[in-house]
Structure formats: structure tokens, C-alpha cells
Write an enzyme that holds these catalytic residues in place. Structure first.
Site, short mmCIF file in Angstrom:
data_model
loop_
_atom_site.label_atom_id
_atom_site.label_comp_id
_atom_site.label_asym_id
_atom_site.label_seq_id
_atom_site.Cartn_x
_atom_site.Cartn_y
_atom_site.Cartn_z
N THR A 143 37.68 96.93 -111.79
CA THR A 143 38.03 98.33 -112.07
C THR A 143 38.99 98.87 -111.02
O THR A 143 39.83 99.72 -111.33
CB THR A 143 36.77 99.23 -112.12
N PRO B 267 32.97 92.89 -111.46
CA PRO B 267 33.49 93.96 -112.33
C PRO B 267 33.96 95.17 -111.53
O PRO B 267 34.94 95.82 -111.90
CB PRO B 267 32.31 94.29 -113.23
N TYR B 268 33.25 95.50 -110.44
CA TYR B 268 33.71 96.61 -109.59
C TYR B 268 35.14 96.35 -109.10
O TYR B 268 36.01 97.22 -109.20
CB TYR B 268 32.77 96.77 -108.40
N GLY B 269 35.37 95.15 -108.58
CA GLY B 269 36.72 94.82 -108.12
C GLY B 269 37.74 94.89 -109.23
O GLY B 269 38.88 95.32 -109.03
N SER C 153 27.57 96.51 -110.64
CA SER C 153 28.64 96.59 -111.63
C SER C 153 28.51 95.51 -112.70
O SER C 153 29.21 95.56 -113.72
CB SER C 153 30.01 96.47 -110.95
#
Length: 775
Positions: free
Chosen positions: A171, A167-169, A108
Site C-alpha cells: 500500500t 501488504p502494508y508495504g 495487513s
């Protein structure tokens, strides 16, 4: 790609004679396929949606669907939620399970983030838009433990601050916010589930367990990112499915729930379990850790248990065996021979099997603790400070404090609980259960302490307060430590004031404490400043004993009150002043608590509100009495909090009993305070309050003079004093005790590996930056 309407028309509706119709997005994935099977087995019809993204091979997803394709009540729709017209997809649907997302933390970062925005944010927004205005029973969506990032308190509760480190977290946080917005604005009946590292048969090939098992069965080294000591709460897929179905039936709309497995462990412990299941050692290679992985995840599932009836029922070893057997390998039940013995040793010592990076040095800290947490909390703070200086330290706390495990779990420290005793007078204890003889309890405690020393084999033994332990319970362990680890030091830690000098002189003479120190202890650390109180002089500690005493200063450092601003907003309206009362263990604190409530009632019209932290040992009857008091209307009463420093830092004034640790927290945070010290059975708290009060560092009130009017006046008086002046006065005493003690303890340990020392310097730099940012 065909339009959804065309696919549905050609395939016909999914129908069931018994249940409702569910839409499951991400149906071909690991969790999605298990959920579809569970819903079908319950008599529901399922419309499954998947876009078969290329994150991992389509062939694996098709394998997940083999059984589902045979079910008449299942219909598969290949569709991209970010592009396809979605309203037709929801026609005839009673409940939505939105699991589809782009997974993975490391990908991510960088240019790949566009995909995460598209699949995790845009797709969720479009599905919520399509759901708005429809008569759905529930819209259950998958979130992640990644929203928590690194927390200050574990296990993480749903009301903890979200602070993702990838960044995944991020989102997933956005998706949660979108769901909340559609619940509030359009009435979409959303229920969010924060899954904690799901594993089991069909797990994605990029996930740790899947990688470990594949390489282990191929005879290849297992690749571990970083040192392997990162802790995760792993949750078996069937438990996750249970929670997900329950969320649709029982979940409170607009809420989010943690879904964890209840057994947080390190990756090294996982690999040790695999060695037992495979009955052979596993080679390991350590790779550079990537960005975005928190050091720990751990779930508080209280809300899910209360609302959803959720109880994780699959132990990690059981679930690992099931995942291994799904790959066609028969596990060895319980392990045999050397692998089983190695497993037991690893569980005790927190080390890795052969082939791992060095497990580091080991420190065991003992505190006797009757009612109260003071001795244990002091050791825990010192261990945490030592581990910042030496990240390779493996720590074990041996204690009689009943709430120790809860307080230690967020620090990754093992705890050995001793049978509890109650203090009834100076040096006099009784068994807590009332049915056992004190002799039997003390024998049991002594055996457990010695077993911990024998199995853990510490490089350093840290003892709090009593050189021989309570009623000499530590003596066998001291002798064992000296015999099995010749040259490995023991260190005694003493608070600044123990009691009236005459009492302590007699206690030390009768207990032969000086002789014990000379026989067993390399050093004595005094957690105080001799300019405030000099125990060497007051207790007449002469000769070689005095030479072994090193003053660290008060343990009034290494505190971060990161949640202070948030707590201030929670408890006090703009313009209000906040008083916080904390009572330590709370067992004997009823009169102080009652007086605080009455004082706050008098201060209410002057713009004050309050928080009362009752303590874990306050009786249910006392708590009920306080809660029913009319004065409690302007005070929030909580039994226990995990972050006392943040509560104190949020206050305009604090009211506290006079325990050493609480006093140090007040000094560390420059909090204006009124101390109501215990005056029996020891005078220690009163003596400290008098000395620090004479220096203008706090005000104190004798319990015999305590009244609501007097306490209210003192609260206002200390709050009016400029904090800058208090901070200036604090500079005159030594209060970097954690730092200095950690430095002296580290000097007694075996030298660190160069990589460990380098990491310690980097971690210390990052910690200082965080402290500066918070400050």
C-alpha cells in the site's frame, strides 16, 4: 462525526503572526505530534487532523496532544480522510504533511487488508485530489522502508527496485505511485520520505522498542520474533522531524528520499544496549517469526544529505536512553560492571546475552589485499555460500581492502580493516600513506589480526593465498588461534593459478609455506579444476601437503544476476547491443579503459552502446580524463557498482581485465568476453586466459597488441558466437566451487543445532526457487 467545515468554523482558523499554515494528518500519533511541536516552535500555525483509529488506545494519543492543545496556533480537527469532505480542510493551508496511515506489517495480511486499502490508499488519493489546483508550497507524505522488502544490495538507494514483502508495504508503494501521478498530471508539489523504523519518546506501543522497554521495566522476558538477528536501521524521531521539515522547504518536487539513522544493527545488539542502559541482564523469549518482515533494512541517505542537508545526529544508544527516560527511568551512564563488559563482548562477537538462542559458530576470514579487491571478494563469496549452508555462522572478515566495508555491509558480515599497503612488485609493499615505515604498518596490522582472533574466538580460520600472511603478519594470530581454541581448524584457500611455476616454487621454499601448512592448516582448498591447471604438479607440492589439497572447482556458482533485465533497459535502447567493461579495482586500468572507449566509438554506427565500470581505485584524474573523452558520448561511465554480475549478464559482450573473480563471474553467467590480462608483476592472469581461451571459453588480448580496431573486432566476434555453445563448453570444467567449498568448510565446523539444519534446508529450497524464477 462532524463535517470538517463545521469544526473549522467553530474552532476558528489556526493563525501565526510569523509563519505559514501547515496541515498535519495523523497529528495525534507518535511522529505527527512531534512534527506539530516542531512546526509550532518555528512559528508556523498548524491544523492537526486525526481520526483516532482503534489501532492502539485513544488515551495514548490524547496524551500526545496535551501540550499541543495549549498552543494558540494549533487547531485539532477530528476527521476521517477516507470519508470527510476535504477541500475545506485545505483552505488557507500553505503546506501539507500527510503522515496519517494504518501502520503495522503483520495485521495487513488477511481480512485486515481492507483497512489498509482504505486508510493508506483511498485516504491518500482523496487528499491529493483535494490538493490539486491549490497553491501549495509542498505536499510532503510519509512512505516507508517497507517498500524495499528484501534487497540484493545494501544500503538501499531510492532507485532500487521496490519489492515489498507485506501488504502494508504494497500500500505504501501504491501511495507513492499516486503521489507521482498527481505531481505529473496536476502539479501537486509532492515530496516523499521513506522512513526507516522511527523510534523515540511516544513510540507506538506495538513497535519493538516500546515493547522491549515496557517488558524490561516490568521485569518480564522480552519477546523477540524469530532469531533476533534481523537487522534494522533505526532512526530517532527528532532526526526524522528534521528531515520532514527540510523536505517541505528544500525537497525536489516529485522526488522521494530515504530517511535513516545511519546505524543498522540487529535486534540482539539492541537488547545488549538495553542491558547496559539498565545495568542488568534481560531475559528473552523467542517467538515464531511472522510474515512480511525483511531480514535487513539499511538506507543510503546520500540524496537526502545532498538536497535536504539531512544528517542523522542521534546515536542509537543515545536515542534509546531518551526513550527509556521518557518512561520515567533513569539510565545508567555507559553501563557499569558486568553489563558493560557483556556489552563489549557482544559487540565484538555478534552474539546475544544469556537467555538468547545460541549465537552459532564463528568463522574469521583473512585476506591481505593491497590495491585490489580480489582476495577479499573471494572470501566474501565463500562466507555467503557457507552461511546459506549454515545459517548459524557468525562471520568476520579481516582485510586490507579499502572498500571492504561497503561491499560486506549488505551481507551482514563484520569487517576489521587493516592499515592499507600498496603492492609495488612481487611480494614487495609500501605503506599507503607514504609517511609510515612498512615495519610500523606491518606491526600494526599483525596486532589487529591477533586482536580479532583473540576477541572473536573463531571456530574456523579461513586464510586466502598466503599461509603466513603478508610479510608473516598472520603468524602470531595462527599461534594464538591454536592455543586458545585447540582443535579448531585453519583452512588455506588458493586460487587455481598463483604465478609462473618457477616463481612460486622459490616463493614457497623461501617462505617455508609447506612447513607452515603442515603445522597450522587442516586443509587447503584450491579454487580450480586440475584438468585445466594442476598446481600440485606444476608447483611440485608433494607428500602430506599435496594430500591436504582439495579441488573445489572454479568459484563460478551461487551468482544471481537479478537486475540484468532492468540494467539492459537502462543502458541500451531496443535493438542496440550492449558492451560492458569492468576493470576490477581500476588502479592500473587507464589504458584498457581508454581503448574500450575508442573501440565503442568505432562500434557506435553498428548499433552498439557501452558501460564502463571504472573501479573504486581509479584516480579522479583518470576518471575526469575518460569523462571528457569525445568517445565517452556513447558509453556510460560509473566509478563503482554493487552488482557486477547483473551488469555482466545484461551485456552482449564483456571486456574485462583478467582477475580470478571476474573470470569466474563470466564463467558462471556464460557471458561472451574479451580478457585483457595483467601481465606484470605476476603472469597468473595471462596464464589463466591462455588456458581458458584454448578451451573456447573466452578470448584474450595481450596488452601489447591492444588497439581500438582490434578490440572492436573482438567484441563483435565474441558477441556473434552462440551462447548455447559457450554454455556447452563450460560443462566440461568444474565450476561449482562455492557450493563445494561451503560443504567442505561446513564439515569442519561444530555440528549445527537441529533447528538450524532444518532452516538451512528450507532457505536453500527458497533460494533455488528464486534462482529458477530469475533464470
Amino acid at each position: 462525526m462532524e463535517r470538517v467545515a463545521d469544526v473549522l468554523t467553530r474552532a476558528g482558523p489556526a493563525t501565526s503572526a510569523r509563519g505559514s499554515t501547515a496541515l498535519v494528518t495523523g497529528c495525534a500519533g507518535f511522529l505527527g505530534s512531534h512534527l506539530c511541536e516542531a512546526l509550532l516552535s518555528r512559528g508556523h500555525a498548524v491544523v492537526g487532523v486525526d481520526c483516532f483509529s482503534d489501532y492502539y488506545p485513544r488515551a495514548l494519543k490524547e496524551t500526545n496532544l496535551v501540550g499541543l492543545r495549549q498552543e494558540p496556533a494549533f487547531r485539532l480537527v477530528e476527521a476521517d480522510l477516507a470519508e470527510t469532505a476535504l477541500p475545506p480542510l485545505l483552505d488557507g493551508v500553505d503546506v501539507v504533511f500527510h503522515l496519517a496511515a494504518q501502520p503495522g506489517v503483520r495485521p495487513s495480511f488477511g481480512e485486515g487488508f481492507d483497512v489498509y486499502l482504505r486508510d493508506n490508499v483511498k485516504a491518500t488519493q482523496r487528499l491529493l485530489e483535494a490538493a490539486a489546483g491549490r497553491d501549495l508550497a509542498a505536499f510532503v507524505y510519509a512512505s516507508s522502508s517497507s517498500v524495499y522488502g528484501d534487497q540484493e544490495v545494501y544500503p538501499a538507494r531510492e532507485d532500487a527496485p521496490v519489492r515489498p514483502v507485506s501488504p502494508y508495504g504494497a500500500t505504501k508503494v501504491i501511495a507513492e505511485q499516486l503521489a507521482g501521478a498527481f505531481w505529473r498530471s496536476a502539479g501537486v508539489p509532492v515530496v516523499g520520505l521513506r522512513y526507516f523504523t522511527v523510534y523515540g519518546p511516544r513510540q507506538r506501543p506495538d513497535m519493538a522498542f516500546s515493547r522491549f522497554l515496557t517488558r524490561a521495566l516490568a521485569g518480564s522476558p522480552l519477546s523477540v520474533l524469530g532469531d533476533g538477528r534481523q537487522v534494522r536501521e533505526f532512526t530517532y524521531v527528532e532526526d526524522v522531524v528534521q528531515a520532514t521539515v527540510a523536505a517541505a522547504e528544500l525537497g525536489e518536487h516529485g522526488s522521494v528520499y530515504n530517511v535513516g539513522g545511519g546505524q543498522p544493527v540487529s535486534l540482539l545488539e539492541v537488547i545488549a544496549m538495553l542491558e547496559v542502559l539498565l545495568d542488568r541482564p534481560l531475559a528473552v523469549e523467542h517467538l515464531q517469526a511472522g510474515p512480511g518482515d525483511p531480514r535487513r533494512t539499511e538506507a543510503d541517505v546520500t540524496l537526502a544529505a545532498r538536497d535536504l542537508g539531512y544528517r542523522p545526529s542521534t546515536a542509537l544508544e543515545q536515542g534509546l536512553a531518551a526513550q527509556l527516560e521518557s518512561l520515567g527511568h533513569e539510565c545508567v551512564a555507559g553501563g557499569t560492571g558486568q553489563a558493560r563488559d557483556r556489552r563489549r563482548s557482544l559487540r565484538r562477537r555478534g552474539a546475544g546475552p544469556p537467555g538468547f538462542a545460541p549465537a552459532g559458530v564463528r568463522v574469521l576470514a583473512y585476506s591481505h589485499d593491497g590495491y585490489g579487491l580480489g582476495h577479499f571478494r573471494r572470501n566474501l563469496r565463500l562466507i555467503c555460500g557457507l552461511r546459506r549452508a549454515r545459517p548459524d555462522v557468525q562471520a568476520m572478515l579481516v582485510t586490507g581492502a579499502r572498500s571492504a566495508a561497503r561491499l560486506a555491509q549488505g551481507s551482514g558480515v563484520q569487517c576489521v580493516a587493516l592499515p592499507a599497503v600498496l603492492k609495488v612488485d612481487n611480494g614487495r609493499y609500501v605503506a599507503e600513506d607514504g609517511g609510515s615505515s612498512l615495519l610500523d604498518v606491518m606491526n600494526s596490522r599483525s596486532e589487529r589480526i591477533a586482536a580479532a582472533v583473540r576477541d572473536f574466538r573463531p571456530d574456523l580460520l579461513l586464510v586466502d593465498r598466503y599461509p603466513r600472511g603478508m610479510h608473516d603478519e598472520l603468524v602470531p594470530a595462527l599461534r594464538l588461534h591454536a592455543a586458545q581454541r585447540p582443535g579448531a581448524p585453519a583452512v588455506l584457500g588458493l586460487r587455481d593459478i598463483l604465478d609462473d611455476p618457477a616463481v612460486i616454487r622459490e616463493e614457497w621454499r623461501a617462505g617455508k609455506y609447506a612447513e607452515t601448512i603442515l603445522e597450522h592448516y587442516a586443509a587447503v582448498l584450491c579454487y580450480g579444476d586440475p584438468s585445466v591447471y594442476d598446481p600440485i604438479e606444476e608447483y611440485e607440492l608433494a607428500g602430506e601437503v599435496a594430500q591436504r589439497i582439495h579441488f573445489t572447482g572454479y568459484l563460478a556458482d551461487e551468482l544471481v544476476a537479478g537486475a540484468a533485465a532492468e540494467l539492459r533497459r537502462r543502458y541500451a535502447a531496443i535493438g542496440q547491443r550492449l558492451a560492458v567493461c569492468t576493470l576490477g579495482g581500476g588502479k592500473d586500468a587507464g589504458p584498457v579503459a581508454q581503448c574500450f572507449l575508442a573501440a565503442m566509438e568505432r562500434l557506435r554506427d553498428r548499433g552498439w552502446t557501452g558501460v564502463l565500470i571504472a573501479g573504486p581505485y581509479m584516480s579522479a584524474e583518470d576518471l575526469e580524463r575518460l569523462s571528457c573523452d569525445a568517445a565517452a558520448s556513447c558509453v556510460s561511465i560509473v566509478p563503482i557498482v554493487d552488482d557486477v554480475p547483473s551488469h555482466l549478464a545484461a551485456a552482449d559482450a564483456a571486456v574485462c581485465m583478467g582477475g580470478y573473480n571476474t573470470t569466474c563471474e563470466l564463467l558462471a553467467l556464460s557471458v561472451p568476453a574479451v580478457i585483457v590480462p595483467r601481465v606484470t608483476p605476476r603472469r597468473e592472469q595471462q596464464m589463466r586466459a591462455e588456458l581458458l581461451g584454448a578451451r573456447g571459453l573466452l578470448r584474450w588480448l595481450h596488452p601489447s597488441r591492444m588497439s581500438a580496431d582490434v578490440l572492436a573486432e573482438m567484441v563483435e566476434r565474441v558477441a556473434a558466437e552462440p551462447r548455447a555453445k559457450l554454455a556447452e563448453r563450460l560443462e566440461a570444467i568444474g565450476r561449482r566451487g562455492v557450493e563445494h567449498a561451503a560443504r567442505q568448510l561446513a564439515a569442519l565446523l561444530p555440528a549445527a543445532e537441529p533447528a538450524v539444519a532444518q532452516r538451512a534446508r528450507a532457505d536453500e529450497g527458497e533460494r533455488l526457487e528464486r534462482v529458477r524464477a530469475i533464470g
